[in-house]
Write a protein that holds these residues in place. Structure first.
Motif, PDB file in Angstrom:
ATOM      1  N   ASN A  93       0.830  -1.218   0.000  1.00  0.00           N
ATOM      2  CA  ASN A  93       0.000   0.000   0.000  1.00  0.00           C
ATOM      3  C   ASN A  93       0.864   1.268   0.000  1.00  0.00           C
ATOM      4  OD1 ASN A  93       1.028  -0.118   2.563  1.00  0.00           O
ATOM      5  ND2 ASN A  93      -0.939  -0.110   3.630  1.00  0.00           N
ATOM      6  N   TYR A  94       2.163   1.100  -0.290  1.00  0.00           N
ATOM      7  CA  TYR A  94       3.148   2.167  -0.511  1.00  0.00           C
ATOM      8  C   TYR A  94       3.548   2.918   0.748  1.00  0.00           C
ATOM      9  CZ  TYR A  94       1.263   1.063  -5.078  1.00  0.00           C
ATOM     10  OH  TYR A  94       0.812   0.393  -6.177  1.00  0.00           O
ATOM     11  N   ARG A  95       2.633   3.166   1.678  1.00  0.00           N
ATOM     12  CA  ARG A  95       2.939   3.811   2.965  1.00  0.00           C
ATOM     13  C   ARG A  95       3.685   5.129   2.797  1.00  0.00           C
ATOM     14  NH1 ARG A  95       4.391  -1.092   7.231  1.00  0.00           N
ATOM     15  NH2 ARG A  95       2.670  -2.450   6.651  1.00  0.00           N
ATOM     16  N   LEU A  96       3.228   5.951   1.893  1.00  0.00           N
ATOM     17  CA  LEU A  96       3.786   7.297   1.768  1.00  0.00           C
ATOM     18  C   LEU A  96       3.319   8.143   2.941  1.00  0.00           C
ATOM     19  CD1 LEU A  96       3.167   7.860  -2.051  1.00  0.00           C
ATOM     20  CD2 LEU A  96       5.271   7.120  -0.938  1.00  0.00           C
ATOM     21  N   PHE A  97       4.158   9.074   3.356  1.00  0.00           N
ATOM     22  CA  PHE A  97       3.790   9.951   4.471  1.00  0.00           C
ATOM     23  C   PHE A  97       2.777  10.979   3.969  1.00  0.00           C
ATOM     24  CE2 PHE A  97       8.265   8.696   5.336  1.00  0.00           C
ATOM     25  CZ  PHE A  97       8.013   7.891   6.441  1.00  0.00           C
ATOM     26  N   PRO A  98       1.539  10.951   4.461  1.00  0.00           N
ATOM     27  CA  PRO A  98       0.481  11.798   3.888  1.00  0.00           C
ATOM     28  C   PRO A  98       0.713  13.291   4.073  1.00  0.00           C
ATOM     29  CG  PRO A  98      -0.281  10.731   5.905  1.00  0.00           C
ATOM     30  CD  PRO A  98       1.037  10.111   5.570  1.00  0.00           C
ATOM     31  N   HIS A  99       1.479  13.688   5.096  1.00  0.00           N
ATOM     32  CA  HIS A  99       1.673  15.115   5.379  1.00  0.00           C
ATOM     33  C   HIS A  99       2.864  15.697   4.621  1.00  0.00           C
ATOM     34  CE1 HIS A  99       4.352  12.923   8.038  1.00  0.00           C
ATOM     35  NE2 HIS A  99       5.041  14.032   8.262  1.00  0.00           N
ATOM     36  N   LEU A 100       3.638  14.829   3.940  1.00  0.00           N
ATOM     37  CA  LEU A 100       4.811  15.303   3.207  1.00  0.00           C
ATOM     38  C   LEU A 100       4.521  15.358   1.708  1.00  0.00           C
ATOM     39  CD1 LEU A 100       7.739  13.300   4.902  1.00  0.00           C
ATOM     40  CD2 LEU A 100       6.956  15.626   5.416  1.00  0.00           C
ATOM     41  N   SER A 101       5.191  16.272   1.036  1.00  0.00           N
ATOM     42  CA  SER A 101       5.093  16.340  -0.424  1.00  0.00           C
ATOM     43  C   SER A 101       5.805  15.138  -1.040  1.00  0.00           C
ATOM     44  CB  SER A 101       5.738  17.628  -0.932  1.00  0.00           C
ATOM     45  OG  SER A 101       7.148  17.590  -0.708  1.00  0.00           O
ATOM     46  N   VAL A 102       5.608  14.947  -2.339  1.00  0.00           N
ATOM     47  CA  VAL A 102       6.314  13.888  -3.057  1.00  0.00           C
ATOM     48  C   VAL A 102       7.816  14.072  -2.912  1.00  0.00           C
ATOM     49  CG1 VAL A 102       6.866  13.050  -5.379  1.00  0.00           C
ATOM     50  CG2 VAL A 102       4.481  13.372  -4.708  1.00  0.00           C
ATOM     51  N   ARG A 103       8.307  15.289  -3.078  1.00  0.00           N
ATOM     52  CA  ARG A 103       9.749  15.552  -2.958  1.00  0.00           C
ATOM     53  C   ARG A 103      10.257  15.160  -1.573  1.00  0.00           C
ATOM     54  NH1 ARG A 103       9.783  20.569  -4.282  1.00  0.00           N
ATOM     55  NH2 ARG A 103      10.763  20.416  -6.348  1.00  0.00           N
ATOM     56  N   ASP A 104       9.533  15.539  -0.537  1.00  0.00           N
ATOM     57  CA  ASP A 104      10.001  15.264   0.818  1.00  0.00           C
ATOM     58  C   ASP A 104       9.832  13.798   1.195  1.00  0.00           C
ATOM     59  OD1 ASP A 104      10.930  17.827   1.346  1.00  0.00           O
ATOM     60  OD2 ASP A 104       8.980  18.520   2.067  1.00  0.00           O
ATOM     61  N   ASN A 105       8.856  13.089   0.595  1.00  0.00           N
ATOM     62  CA  ASN A 105       8.765  11.649   0.798  1.00  0.00           C
ATOM     63  C   ASN A 105      10.019  10.959   0.273  1.00  0.00           C
ATOM     64  OD1 ASN A 105       6.266   9.916   1.743  1.00  0.00           O
ATOM     65  ND2 ASN A 105       5.422  11.848   0.949  1.00  0.00           N
ATOM     66  N   VAL A 106      10.454  11.369  -0.931  1.00  0.00           N
ATOM     67  CA  VAL A 106      11.637  10.762  -1.540  1.00  0.00           C
ATOM     68  C   VAL A 106      12.909  11.170  -0.804  1.00  0.00           C
ATOM     69  CG1 VAL A 106      12.973  10.556  -3.680  1.00  0.00           C
ATOM     70  CG2 VAL A 106      10.473  10.606  -3.761  1.00  0.00           C
ATOM     71  N   ALA A 107      12.910  12.369  -0.245  1.00  0.00           N
ATOM     72  CA  ALA A 107      14.083  12.872   0.486  1.00  0.00           C
ATOM     73  C   ALA A 107      14.174  12.319   1.903  1.00  0.00           C
ATOM     74  CB  ALA A 107      14.043  14.398   0.537  1.00  0.00           C
ATOM     75  N   PHE A 108      13.163  11.580   2.328  1.00  0.00           N
ATOM     76  CA  PHE A 108      13.078  11.147   3.731  1.00  0.00           C
ATOM     77  C   PHE A 108      14.294  10.334   4.171  1.00  0.00           C
ATOM     78  CE2 PHE A 108      11.934   7.951   6.900  1.00  0.00           C
ATOM     79  CZ  PHE A 108      11.520   8.772   7.942  1.00  0.00           C
ATOM     80  N   ALA A 109      14.741   9.396   3.324  1.00  0.00           N
ATOM     81  CA  ALA A 109      15.866   8.534   3.718  1.00  0.00           C
ATOM     82  C   ALA A 109      17.117   9.354   4.007  1.00  0.00           C
ATOM     83  CB  ALA A 109      16.144   7.507   2.625  1.00  0.00           C
ATOM     84  N   ALA A 110      17.404  10.320   3.130  1.00  0.00           N
ATOM     85  CA  ALA A 110      18.579  11.169   3.350  1.00  0.00           C
ATOM     86  C   ALA A 110      18.426  12.015   4.609  1.00  0.00           C
ATOM     87  CB  ALA A 110      18.800  12.064   2.132  1.00  0.00           C
TER      88      ALA A 110
END
Length: 365
Positions: A93-110
């Motif tokens: 179900n991908y588990r993207l963070f709903p409060h973050l933008s697409v850019r910040d979801n991808v930047a999360f690991a860094a």
């Protein structure tokens, strides 16, 4: 920014996991750049395998190595926790963070590794470009389509620079049309990843398209492994046969080449390279079996036997007929043939199959 290609010798797991009354015992490897599909019925151990590789669960015994480095080795009291493993995980179900933008979801690991916001976002932008998501950078997950969310989840996993990529039913949340569009795209991204990848799926077409090799689990053990073509052509269990849409029979082959099928019936095959005698499997496509209302007396097939229709089901452009008999069979025919033969549950029929259409091979059990 971490590149797509990852150095290393791949993944190796040889170990056992015990959880209550369930046990998972596996010995397999995945080469760098190879995509391994993991199939199996519910309760076979697929989730336990993913959790163990991701560091969300531990081996009871054995060892897991990635690129030559141990991740789990109970004998040495070594266990690398999930947050320190170079593993990218894409959830169903991908588990993207709903409060973050697409850019910040991808930047999360860094960001989680302590990278400042600006360079983390720069790195994320590179991945968004690669996966064709740049124009979605400022959107929130709720504003994405299913296919877009899937690509964002993959970008987030890749942005962490993993040495191992794990995908849990990556297309299951998509509708049929979107799944078709995303499947080929996902295969391209997996092919470009330099480390080993595991894809858990229940979809045989997905397994054929996305993977280089299949590992079939049943009851916590490896039931079969091989290339998708090998597994599809010569299933080793009823689960795999049903998944691939084949009839599968176990039996004993005599010196004359006839196979006495377990449960009743005798079939002949001249396909494959079976032993002169011994335990064998017979696989036959439903479309290779013909139905008749009377016993065929002058037909060429060597295999002719009586049966009774137990069910009729429409499958897009064909009709699947379930027939009891010795042996029972699934038979695919055209809608016109159903009308012509006047088939319904309870109809007596005769089945026939050419010996050249039945693949015979040694039973691995």
């Amino acid at each position: 920014m971490t590149g797509l290609r990852t150095a290393g010798t791949g993944l190796r797991m040889a170990g056992e996991v015990r959880r209550g009354g369930f046990g998972l015992a596996l010995d397999f490897s995945v080469a760098a750049g190879e995509v391994l599909g993991v199939l199996g019925p519910n309760g076979a151990g697929k989730t336990t395998l993913l959790r163990t590789l991701a560091g969300l669960g531990a081996l009871t015994s054995g060892r897991i190595e990635l690129a030559g480095a141990a991740l789990d080795d109970p004998a040495r009291e070594l266990f690398v926790p999930a947050d320190r493993r170079p593993v990218g995980l894409v959830f169903q179900n991908y588990r993207l963070f709903p409060h973050l933008s697409v850019r910040d979801n991808v930047a999360f690991a860094a960001r989680a590794r302590g990278v400042r916001r600006h360079p983390a976002r720069q790195g994320a932008d590179g991945w968004l470009d690669r996966l064709g998501l740049a124009e979605l950078a400022s959107r929130k997950p709720a504003q994405l389509s299913g296919g877009q969310a899937q690509r964002v989840a993959l970008a987030r996993a890749l942005a962490a620079g993993p040495g191992l990529l794990l995908l849990d039913e990556p297309l299951a949340a998509l509708d049929a049309r979107t799944r078709l569009e995303v499947r080929g795209e996902l295969r391209r991204h997996l092919s470009a990843f330099g480390g080993p990848s595991l894809v858990v799926t229940h979809d045989p077409l997905e397994a054929m398209v996305l993977t280089d090799r299949l590992l079939v689990l049943e009851d916590g053990r490896v039931a079969q492994q091989g290339t998708p073509a090998e597994v599809a052509r010569r299933p080793a269990s009823q689960y795999v046969a049903r998944l691939m849409g084949l009839n599968l029979y176990r039996g004993a082959r005599g010196p004359d080449g006839a196979v006495a099928v377990d449960g009743g019936g005798v079939l002949h095959s001249v396909a494959g390279e079976p032993p002169a005698a011994g335990r064998v499997l017979l696989a036959v496509r439903p479309s290779a079996i013909s139905l008749h209302t009377e016993q065929p007396r002058h037909a060429s097939p060597r295999n002719v036997w009586p049966g009774t229709v137990t069910g009729v089901e429409l499958l897009t452009d064909r009709v699947r007929v379930q027939v009891s008999g010795s042996p029972p069979a699934l038979v695919d025919i055209t809608p016109d043939a159903v009308a012509e033969l006047d088939l319904a549950a309870g109809s007596p029929v005769w089945l026939s199959a050419k010996a050249t259409e039945i693949d015979c091979y040694p039973d691995p059990r």
